[in-house]
Design a protein around this motif. Sequence first.
Motif, PDB file in Angstrom:
ATOM      1  N   ARG A 134      45.945  39.252  48.945  1.00 50.80           N
ATOM      2  CA  ARG A 134      47.073  40.186  49.108  1.00 50.80           C
ATOM      3  C   ARG A 134      47.337  40.467  50.589  1.00 50.80           C
ATOM      4  O   ARG A 134      48.475  40.505  51.031  1.00 50.80           O
ATOM      5  N   ASP A 155      41.542  31.467  42.372  1.00 51.71           N
ATOM      6  CA  ASP A 155      41.770  32.483  41.342  1.00 51.71           C
ATOM      7  C   ASP A 155      40.485  32.788  40.572  1.00 51.71           C
ATOM      8  O   ASP A 155      40.239  33.944  40.209  1.00 51.71           O
ATOM      9  N   GLU A 156      39.674  31.778  40.330  1.00 48.76           N
ATOM     10  CA  GLU A 156      38.409  32.005  39.637  1.00 48.76           C
ATOM     11  C   GLU A 156      37.468  32.849  40.499  1.00 48.76           C
ATOM     12  O   GLU A 156      36.800  33.760  40.009  1.00 48.76           O
ATOM     13  N   GLN A 157      37.407  32.562  41.791  1.00 51.80           N
ATOM     14  CA  GLN A 157      36.573  33.361  42.701  1.00 51.80           C
ATOM     15  C   GLN A 157      37.070  34.813  42.728  1.00 51.80           C
ATOM     16  O   GLN A 157      36.276  35.747  42.698  1.00 51.80           O
ATOM     17  N   ALA A 158      38.379  34.991  42.770  1.00 49.06           N
ATOM     18  CA  ALA A 158      38.959  36.344  42.789  1.00 49.06           C
ATOM     19  C   ALA A 158      38.709  37.073  41.468  1.00 49.06           C
ATOM     20  O   ALA A 158      38.538  38.296  41.451  1.00 49.06           O
ATOM     21  N   ARG A 159      38.657  36.332  40.381  1.00 48.55           N
ATOM     22  CA  ARG A 159      38.355  36.946  39.086  1.00 48.55           C
ATOM     23  C   ARG A 159      36.914  37.456  39.075  1.00 48.55           C
ATOM     24  O   ARG A 159      36.636  38.559  38.620  1.00 48.55           O
ATOM     25  N   ARG A 160      36.000  36.648  39.618  1.00 49.13           N
ATOM     26  CA  ARG A 160      34.586  37.027  39.632  1.00 49.13           C
ATOM     27  C   ARG A 160      34.282  38.093  40.684  1.00 49.13           C
ATOM     28  O   ARG A 160      33.399  38.917  40.480  1.00 49.13           O
ATOM     29  N   TYR A 161      34.977  38.021  41.798  1.00 46.92           N
ATOM     30  CA  TYR A 161      34.745  38.935  42.927  1.00 46.92           C
ATOM     31  C   TYR A 161      36.093  39.495  43.385  1.00 46.92           C
ATOM     32  O   TYR A 161      36.784  38.871  44.178  1.00 46.92           O
ATOM     33  N   PRO A 162      36.498  40.660  42.872  1.00 40.75           N
ATOM     34  CA  PRO A 162      37.833  41.201  43.134  1.00 40.75           C
ATOM     35  C   PRO A 162      38.188  41.366  44.611  1.00 40.75           C
ATOM     36  O   PRO A 162      39.371  41.384  44.956  1.00 40.75           O
ATOM     37  N   GLY A 163      37.226  41.458  45.499  1.00 43.79           N
ATOM     38  CA  GLY A 163      37.532  41.538  46.926  1.00 43.79           C
ATOM     39  C   GLY A 163      38.331  40.340  47.404  1.00 43.79           C
ATOM     40  O   GLY A 163      39.146  40.448  48.326  1.00 43.79           O
ATOM     41  N   ALA A 211      40.671  38.839  45.733  1.00 46.59           N
ATOM     42  CA  ALA A 211      42.083  39.103  45.399  1.00 46.59           C
ATOM     43  C   ALA A 211      42.700  39.981  46.484  1.00 46.59           C
ATOM     44  O   ALA A 211      43.860  39.776  46.872  1.00 46.59           O
ATOM     45  N   ASP A 212      41.928  40.933  46.998  1.00 43.43           N
ATOM     46  CA  ASP A 212      42.409  41.785  48.080  1.00 43.43           C
ATOM     47  C   ASP A 212      42.673  40.963  49.342  1.00 43.43           C
ATOM     48  O   ASP A 212      43.689  41.158  50.015  1.00 43.43           O
TER      49      ASP A 212
END
Length: 112
Positions: free
Chosen positions: A96, A82-90, A92-93
């Motif tokens: 998904r 989650d921290e990595q996705a917060r820093r780099y929104p890709g 999070a994609d």
Amino acid sequence: MVLVHHRGRTSGRDYVTPTMYLPDDDDPDTIYVFATKGGAATNPDWYYNLVAAGEGTVERGTDTYPVTVHELTGEERDRIYDEQARRYPGFADYARRTAGVRTIPVLALRRS
């Protein structure tokens, strides 16, 4: 980016994989790498190689050093991803795209 050196678990060949990483804020000897494979339905081969070997080598900036490999699970894995996705929104994609198919592995690489 970091370069991760690993040996093929079946071929025995040496490989080098560039990947994004997240440094551990509390431990300068630990970084985290993410087996996203760009959000594909399967894990990348380098993930299986590192897990099977339990060790590898990292090139980070001008520093090259051996590492031990530990796969994160549960809340710890989720917190780091989650921290990595917060820093780099890709990232999070990627999560998904793989939802319901696979959980993207997170590996801790610790200087040995």
